[in-house]
Design a protein around this motif. Structure first.
Motif, PDB file in Angstrom:
ATOM      1  N   HIS A   1       0.868  -1.177   0.000  1.00  0.00           N
ATOM      2  CA  HIS A   1       0.000   0.000   0.000  1.00  0.00           C
ATOM      3  C   HIS A   1       0.903   1.224   0.000  1.00  0.00           C
ATOM      4  CE1 HIS A   1      -3.843   2.114   1.715  1.00  0.00           C
ATOM      5  NE2 HIS A   1      -3.510   2.493   0.500  1.00  0.00           N
ATOM      6  N   ARG A   2       1.033   1.846  -1.158  1.00  0.00           N
ATOM      7  CA  ARG A   2       1.953   2.968  -1.318  1.00  0.00           C
ATOM      8  C   ARG A   2       1.458   4.198  -0.537  1.00  0.00           C
ATOM      9  NH1 ARG A   2       3.594   4.823  -7.356  1.00  0.00           N
ATOM     10  NH2 ARG A   2       4.286   2.639  -7.425  1.00  0.00           N
ATOM     11  N   GLU A   3       2.397   4.891   0.124  1.00  0.00           N
ATOM     12  CA  GLU A   3       2.029   6.093   0.874  1.00  0.00           C
ATOM     13  C   GLU A   3       1.525   7.192  -0.059  1.00  0.00           C
ATOM     14  OE1 GLU A   3       4.993   7.513   3.543  1.00  0.00           O
ATOM     15  OE2 GLU A   3       5.199   5.591   4.586  1.00  0.00           O
TER      16      GLU A   3
ATOM     17  N   PRO B   1      -0.328   7.473  -3.279  1.00  0.00           N
ATOM     18  CA  PRO B   1      -1.077   6.668  -4.260  1.00  0.00           C
ATOM     19  C   PRO B   1      -0.918   7.212  -5.678  1.00  0.00           C
ATOM     20  CG  PRO B   1      -2.552   8.017  -2.921  1.00  0.00           C
ATOM     21  CD  PRO B   1      -1.188   8.180  -2.338  1.00  0.00           C
ATOM     22  N   PRO B   2      -1.238   6.376  -6.673  1.00  0.00           N
ATOM     23  CA  PRO B   2      -1.887   5.066  -6.521  1.00  0.00           C
ATOM     24  C   PRO B   2      -0.920   3.909  -6.333  1.00  0.00           C
ATOM     25  CG  PRO B   2      -1.795   5.647  -8.832  1.00  0.00           C
ATOM     26  CD  PRO B   2      -1.198   6.814  -8.091  1.00  0.00           C
ATOM     27  N   THR B   3      -1.358   2.913  -5.569  1.00  0.00           N
ATOM     28  CA  THR B   3      -0.664   1.632  -5.505  1.00  0.00           C
ATOM     29  C   THR B   3      -1.007   0.880  -6.794  1.00  0.00           C
ATOM     30  OG1 THR B   3      -0.872   1.545  -3.096  1.00  0.00           O
ATOM     31  CG2 THR B   3      -0.447  -0.540  -4.229  1.00  0.00           C
ATOM     32  N   ILE B   4       0.004   0.292  -7.434  1.00  0.00           N
ATOM     33  CA  ILE B   4      -0.203  -0.353  -8.736  1.00  0.00           C
ATOM     34  C   ILE B   4      -0.033  -1.861  -8.604  1.00  0.00           C
ATOM     35  CG2 ILE B   4       0.540  -0.438 -11.146  1.00  0.00           C
ATOM     36  CD1 ILE B   4       1.809   2.372 -10.611  1.00  0.00           C
ATOM     37  N   ILE B   5      -1.053  -2.597  -9.026  1.00  0.00           N
ATOM     38  CA  ILE B   5      -1.020  -4.066  -8.988  1.00  0.00           C
ATOM     39  C   ILE B   5      -1.146  -4.598 -10.406  1.00  0.00           C
ATOM     40  CG2 ILE B   5      -2.128  -6.157  -8.101  1.00  0.00           C
ATOM     41  CD1 ILE B   5      -3.236  -4.438  -5.806  1.00  0.00           C
TER      42      ILE B   5
ATOM     43  N   ASP C   1      -7.672  11.221 -11.063  1.00  0.00           N
ATOM     44  CA  ASP C   1      -8.888  11.030 -10.276  1.00  0.00           C
ATOM     45  C   ASP C   1      -8.602  10.722  -8.809  1.00  0.00           C
ATOM     46  OD1 ASP C   1     -10.282  11.380 -12.614  1.00  0.00           O
ATOM     47  OD2 ASP C   1     -10.612   9.241 -12.984  1.00  0.00           O
ATOM     48  N   GLN C   2      -7.317  10.738  -8.445  1.00  0.00           N
ATOM     49  CA  GLN C   2      -6.894  10.460  -7.066  1.00  0.00           C
ATOM     50  C   GLN C   2      -7.391   9.085  -6.578  1.00  0.00           C
ATOM     51  OE1 GLN C   2      -8.307  14.055  -4.996  1.00  0.00           O
ATOM     52  NE2 GLN C   2      -6.198  14.803  -5.030  1.00  0.00           N
ATOM     53  N   ILE C   3      -7.245   8.115  -7.468  1.00  0.00           N
ATOM     54  CA  ILE C   3      -7.610   6.730  -7.140  1.00  0.00           C
ATOM     55  C   ILE C   3      -6.526   6.122  -6.258  1.00  0.00           C
ATOM     56  CG2 ILE C   3      -7.984   4.418  -8.105  1.00  0.00           C
ATOM     57  CD1 ILE C   3     -10.296   6.229  -8.708  1.00  0.00           C
ATOM     58  N   ASP C   4      -6.942   5.313  -5.294  1.00  0.00           N
ATOM     59  CA  ASP C   4      -5.996   4.731  -4.340  1.00  0.00           C
ATOM     60  C   ASP C   4      -5.194   3.573  -4.946  1.00  0.00           C
ATOM     61  OD1 ASP C   4      -5.308   4.320  -1.253  1.00  0.00           O
ATOM     62  OD2 ASP C   4      -5.662   2.343  -2.134  1.00  0.00           O
ATOM     63  N   THR C   5      -5.877   2.695  -5.702  1.00  0.00           N
ATOM     64  CA  THR C   5      -5.224   1.482  -6.217  1.00  0.00           C
ATOM     65  C   THR C   5      -5.617   1.215  -7.669  1.00  0.00           C
ATOM     66  OG1 THR C   5      -5.318   0.521  -3.992  1.00  0.00           O
ATOM     67  CG2 THR C   5      -4.824  -0.986  -5.798  1.00  0.00           C
TER      68      THR C   5
END
Length: 483
Positions: free
Chosen positions: A95-97, A99-103, A181-185
């Motif tokens: 979980h990146r401080e 964002p976004p965390t990329i999977i 869009d300031q998406i988290d992940t």
């Protein structure tokens, strides 16, 4: 899952029952059964050999503990080694401080990769993380459409550019959209192939280089057994992955993949898929999985499932109704629907210690009986649901319910009798009296719903060794215990 392996291991414990201690001679027979069980479960040969040696050395060097029989001690050692084999602790997602965390999701065709993307998105949503799905599989027919459909189902946006765009460009633009869009992940669904080839690996490497993911997860089919472990190792050596998602664990799998992946590939299993529904994804906990393999249930997962579905205010009201013996058919219907939301009856029951002995036929009978019960309750008036005593003294009402549900009057009469008995037992439990046959353990012994679900066996608590010995009576505490 693991049913065949669990049954096989049972025969290993029997080799040590009745013995005074673990010795070189009697442990050999038990280890032979364990080895046979693992190999039949399609566990990697080298992994099996190493496991057997570790168990042998720990078993022969174990100190004798007063009150613990050799078979119980041996099971404890096997449990501990299974946990080590599968990774000891769970491996949570990054979980990146900032964002976004990329999977990045990878895998061969047919493993359920696209569905796993949606399942993972829903899992993260439940943790209050915003998610964007990115469709870069431009080769498989309808792959993009499938992801869009799944996204709508779980209310997660999907970024796509059709099937003519370059996958690397789609991934890069999708990431830019998530940042705007300031998406988290961000979860990127990549193309799979029928087998590993250089084109596939080259494209996957290019996408990975373009987005620099925090997690690269390989989706593998549990039904491929130890081959899943070899596949994970190949992907890791060529691409570099951070973990695996093991799908189809609810299918006809023998468990070899779950027991081999960590040792063969060096990478952890992070999630397991246990069904086709988008909710059917669970974090992988080695200690909990080891308990399931040994037939000890998995109470922590059961509690987590319940917490996802249960409203605390409703639970408090239900507790009060039980205490006051005002639990009615409407309440029972709510409980049945809650159970359905938690998954299949078989899946839920297998999480309860001691319930691993229920056969598939018994579970299917239970499912059918619950459907019949629901049909009968749906044929009742609101007044009859609120006041079950009306039905006890009125044959015409029971006849009407039987006709409406397509069942017999005898079925309705049995439902009412079972429900009345269950309500009485639950009230007794609420007042601190304990359920008959349960001893000091609220999870063991008689099942208050048993009569309404069918006449399957009601096994007691199965600890290390699985004995069903009678326990000494203990002084019962007052107050209502919640699970």
């Amino acid at each position: 899952m693991f049913d065949a392996l669990s049954e096989r291991l049972e025969s290993a414990w029997k080799k040590l029952r009745g013995q005074n201690k673990i010795s070189e001679s009697n442990v050999q027979d038990a280890l032979k059964e364990v080895r046979r069980a693992l190999l039949e479960a399609d566990v990697n040969l080298q992994v099996t050999k190493k496991f057997i040696e570790e168990v042998r050395s720990k078993a022969l060097g174990a100190e004798v503990v007063a009150g613990v029989s050799p078979d119980q001690q041996f099971i404890k050692i096997v449990h501990e080694e299974l946990v080590v084999l599968m990774g000891e602790t769970d491996a949570p997602l990054a979980h990146r401080e900032n964002p976004p965390t990329i999977i990045l999701m990878a895998g061969l065709q047919g493993t359920g990769k696209t569905t796993a993307c949606a399942k993972l998105a829903l899992h993260l949503q439940k943790q209050d993380r915003t998610v964007l799905l990115v469709a870069t599989d431009v080769y498989r027919p309808a792959a993009v459409d499938q992801l869009i459909t799944l996204g709508k189902q779980i209310n997660v946006p999907v970024f796509e550019k059709g099937t003519q765009a370059d996958p690397v460009d789609i991934a890069r633009e999708g990431l830019a959209q998530a940042q705007a869009d300031q998406i988290d992940t961000v979860i990127i669904d990549t193309a799979g192939r029928l087998q590993i080839d250089q084109d596939m690996m080259g494209e996957l490497a290019a996408v990975k280089a373009a987005v620099q993911p925090d997690e690269t997860l390989l989706v593998v089919d549990a039904m491929t057994g130890q081959e899943a472990a070899n596949l994970t190792r190949s992907f890791h050596e060529q691409i570099g992955i951070t973990g695996a998602i093991l799908t189809k664990m609810d299918g006809d799998t023998r468990g070899g993949a779950a027991l081999s992946i960590r040792q063969v590939s060096g990478q952890p299993i992070k999630f397991v898929g246990i069904g086709e529904k988008v909710e059917a994804l669970q974090p992988f906990y080695p200690d909990r999985m080891a308990s399931r393999i040994l037939g000890m249930g998995d109470i922590l997962t059961l509690v987590e499932k319940a917490q996802e579905e249960v409203d605390l205010a409703d639970a408090a009201k239900m507790q009060q109704k039980i205490l006051e013996a005002s639990f009615d058919f409407t309440d029972f219907l709510k409980q049945m629907r809650l159970l359905k939301n938690m998954g299949s009856l078989g899946g839920v029951m297998k999480l309860i210690p001691g319930m691993n002995k229920l056969s598939t036929d018994q579970l299917q009978q239970g499912e059918q009986q619950l459907k019949r019960v629901e049909a009968m309750i749906n044929s009742m008036t609101q007044e009859e649901r609120r006041n079950p005593d009306l039905l006890s003294s009125n044959p015409s009402r029971r006849q009407r319910i039987a006709t409406g549900s397509g069942l017999k009057v005898a079925d309705v009469s049995k439902l009412i009798a079972d429900f009345t008995r269950m309500r009485s037992m639950m009230q007794q439990f609420g007042m601190g009296g304990g359920l008959p046959g349960m001893g000091g353990n609220p999870l063991a012994g008689a099942n208050p719903f048993a009569g309404m679900m069918g006449n399957g066996p009601q096994p007691g608590w199965r600890g290390y060794g699985g004995s069903q010995k009678k326990k000494k009576k203990v002084k019962k505490k007052k107050g209502f215990g919640t699970l």
